[in-house]
Enzyme design. Structure first.
Site, PDB file in Angstrom:
ATOM      1  N   SER A 248       0.826  -1.202   0.000  1.00 12.00           N
ATOM      2  CA  SER A 248       0.000   0.000   0.000  1.00 12.00           C
ATOM      3  C   SER A 248       0.864   1.258   0.000  1.00 12.00           C
ATOM      4  CB  SER A 248      -0.946  -0.066   1.205  1.00 12.00           C
ATOM      5  OG  SER A 248      -1.967   0.882   1.105  1.00 12.00           O
ATOM      6  N   ASP A 470      -8.663  -3.764  -6.902  1.00  7.96           N
ATOM      7  CA  ASP A 470      -8.212  -3.120  -5.661  1.00  7.96           C
ATOM      8  C   ASP A 470      -8.770  -1.701  -5.598  1.00  7.96           C
ATOM      9  OD1 ASP A 470      -6.780  -1.915  -3.598  1.00  7.96           O
ATOM     10  OD2 ASP A 470      -4.894  -2.849  -4.141  1.00  7.96           O
ATOM     11  N   HIS A 499      -7.118  -5.733  -0.938  1.00  6.75           N
ATOM     12  CA  HIS A 499      -5.992  -4.798  -0.928  1.00  6.75           C
ATOM     13  C   HIS A 499      -4.829  -5.502  -0.264  1.00  6.75           C
ATOM     14  CE1 HIS A 499      -3.844  -1.080  -1.035  1.00  6.75           C
ATOM     15  NE2 HIS A 499      -3.839  -0.922   0.272  1.00  6.75           N
TER      16      HIS A 499
END
Length: 565
Positions: A248, A470, A499
């Site tokens: 991320s 995502d 995610h």
């Protein structure tokens, strides 16, 4: 940006839900993943196919035991960690507050390590790991990565987590208004101009509190400085190169680190990649649309099991049930032990996690059903406490980093206009995301006019992992990043909406095989273009039986593999 979960998952307890699955479909140029022996995530591939699959990354494998990568003269002093970090080793490192004045004021970075256990001649050195954020504690991730990789691969690395500057166990630990998330907050969706002004004033007050308490620190709380801190960690280990594995926002940190210090990177894994060209205002708007699609997928899933949850037999009906619940909570929030606890914002903050992770869908649908059909708020309270409750330290660092990384619009009229436009077609996250970032409109530190310019031309081969659905790091933006990383090869999970594609529960064996092969040997997919290999996603969950009273479902997810950033 809200790349991660704001409350996040720096899990307070990282219970691993072990579920056995078969081998997922996995292709690269029409052939199987490198040495994907069918043994699943627990067996590391050891060789690379000659063509049509993966190839060993030229120049990426330093000699085993080489002083270039294996610590020989570390200046760090390790001791056994305690509490939730038990089983790891802990240390701390002083770094410059301001790298333009390296001899000046120092701050402290808290570190953790799952040490290599392989014979010295087989060790591959230091692997820095980051869960995302900005603002997520990262020390617990060392143990999770060690447990999630093939044991043979994990044993060859010193896996090192760290709480970035301002976060968690690092010092200072940034906190602007400890009571900011106390009680039920004003509705994210303003009913009128007066209600909107209340939320604007709230954002202004938070920015002012941060300036008052940590004005000396805010100019230096940036992604660039965190990347420099990472290189200080490398130097403290006494090695020339490190491996990096980020999720991320951690992928953005990796891109910045790799641009600043390309020669200090041995290998790099980027899972669920941030678009660096949109940092950070544009990236947030892109998220709003992607989260709408992902939440609608949750509504459609709940409709499929209407006989279990009784929320509606179509996605539209489930969505209507959700907003009926939201309206009731606005009128009468659910009380917790100390007063009102779950109102409309707290509901949104909780259910937003369903946009990151489908394994929470059964528990969320059950809690919504209990409230709507039985009048019981117990399920929503427990899910809020588990997934929706906010960390003010995370929120403070999130704002401090993103507001200082790059300039934001300072004219609130633009925020309002853009949010109203998004709200017309993507209402679920539009205002929530706007208010989560609104302090940046009033922040005391102005970032540069343009985002940091990522340039990965000098990096060794990089492995990227990405789901096409995502929401937190949308696929198109991840491919924008891919174009700036010419040595990168991307494994695409077609139809993957979670995610974070690696270290999933249940595991995606195909993804794990690519990950383990790369970390073991440097092997990367060799198909040309922007899609270098594909994997199938793990299956959506099925309804669960109610859990015993007092127990909560927790599926392990990377800290920071969630919103916001």
């Amino acid at each position: 940006m809200s790349v991660l979960r704001k409350s996040t998952l720096a899990p307070t307890s990282l219970a691993v839900l072990l579920i056995t699955v078969g081998v997922s479909a996995c292709t690269a140029g029409g052939s199987s993943a490198t040495a994907a022996s069918g043994a699943g995530a627990s067996t590391a591939p050891t060789t690379a196919t000659a063509s049509g699959g993966s190839s060993a990354a030229s120049g990426s494998a330093a000699p085993a035991g080489s002083a270039a990568i294996v610590p020989q003269a570390s200046t760090l002093h390790w001791q056994a960690c305690a509490g939730q970090l038990a089983g790891l080793e802990c240390a701390s490192l002083q770094v410059p507050l301001n790298y333009a004045d390296p001899g000046g004021r120092k701050i402290t970075i808290a570190l953790s390590m799952a040490p290599a256990t392989a014979p010295a001649a087989q060790q591959q050195g230091v692997m820095l790991v980051n869960p995302g954020g900005p603002g997520e504690p990262g020390r617990s991730l060392a143990g999770d990565v060690a447990a999630g990789l093939s044991p043979q691969v994990a044993a060859t690395y010193d896996i090192v987590g760290f709480d970035p500057r301002g976060v968690g166990g690092s010092s200072p630990s940034l906190s602007c208004d400890p009571n900011f998330f106390a009680g039920v907050r004003p509705d994210y969706i303003p009913a009128n101009a007066a209600a909107e002004q209340v939320l604007i004033n709230r954002a202004k007050s938070y920015a002012a509190a941060c300036e008052q308490r940590f004005g000396w620190f805010l100019p230096y709380e940036t992604t660039v400085n965190t990347a420099r801190d990472m290189d200080q960690i490398r130097q403290a280990f006494g090695v020339k190169q490190v491996t990096y594995y980020g999720f991320s926002y951690g992928t953005y940190l990796g891109q910045v680190f790799g641009t600043l210090f390309p020669g200090n990177v041995r290998r790099m894994v980027l899972d669920s990649t941030v678009d660096p060209t949109g940092a950070w205002y544009s990236d947030n708007i892109s998220q709003d649309y992607a989260f709408q699609s992902r939440i609608e997928a949750f509504f459609a899933w709940a409709a499929k099991y209407d006989s279990t949850y009784h929320l509606g037999s179509t996605a539209a009906q489930v969505q209507a049930s959700y907003y009926e619940i939201r309206a009731k909570l606005k009128k009468t929030p659910i009380d917790g032990p100390d007063g009102p606890m779950v109102g409309p914002d707290e509901l949104d903050d909780t259910i937003l996690l369903g946009g990151y992770l489908n394994t929470v869908w059964p528990a969320f649908a059950q809690a919504l059903s209990q409230y709507l059909n039985d009048g019981s708020g117990d399920g929503l309270i427990s899910q809020f406490q588990e997934w929706g409750a906010q960390s003010e330290n995370t929120f403070a660092v999130y704002n401090a980093v993103e507001c200082a990384d790059v300039s934001w619009p300072t004219n609130w009229a633009k925020w309002q206009s853009d949010t109203e436009r998004v709200y017309q077609t993507a209402p679920f996250e539009a205002w929530d995301n706007a208010w989560f970032n609104a302090a940046c409109a009033f922040w005391p530190v102005q970032g540069p006019a343009k985002p940091f310019q990522v340039d990965g031309a000098k990096l060794p081969p990089v492995l990227m992992l990405q789901g096409t659905l995502d929401a937190a790091t949308p696929y198109a933006g991840a491919q924008d990043a891919h174009k700036l990383l010419p040595t990168a090869r991307m494994v695409v999970v077609e139809g993957g909406g979670n995610h974070g594609q690696s270290l999933e529960t249940p595991p995606d064996t195909c993804v794990q095989n690519y990950l383990n092969a790369y970390l073991a040997t440097g092997a990367i997919p060799d198909d040309p273009g922007l899609v270098n290999a594909t994997c199938a996603p793990t299956a959506d969950p099925t309804p669960l039986q109610p859990l015993p009273q007092g127990m909560h479902q927790r599926s392990w997810v990377k800290a920071g593999a969630m919103r916001r950033g």
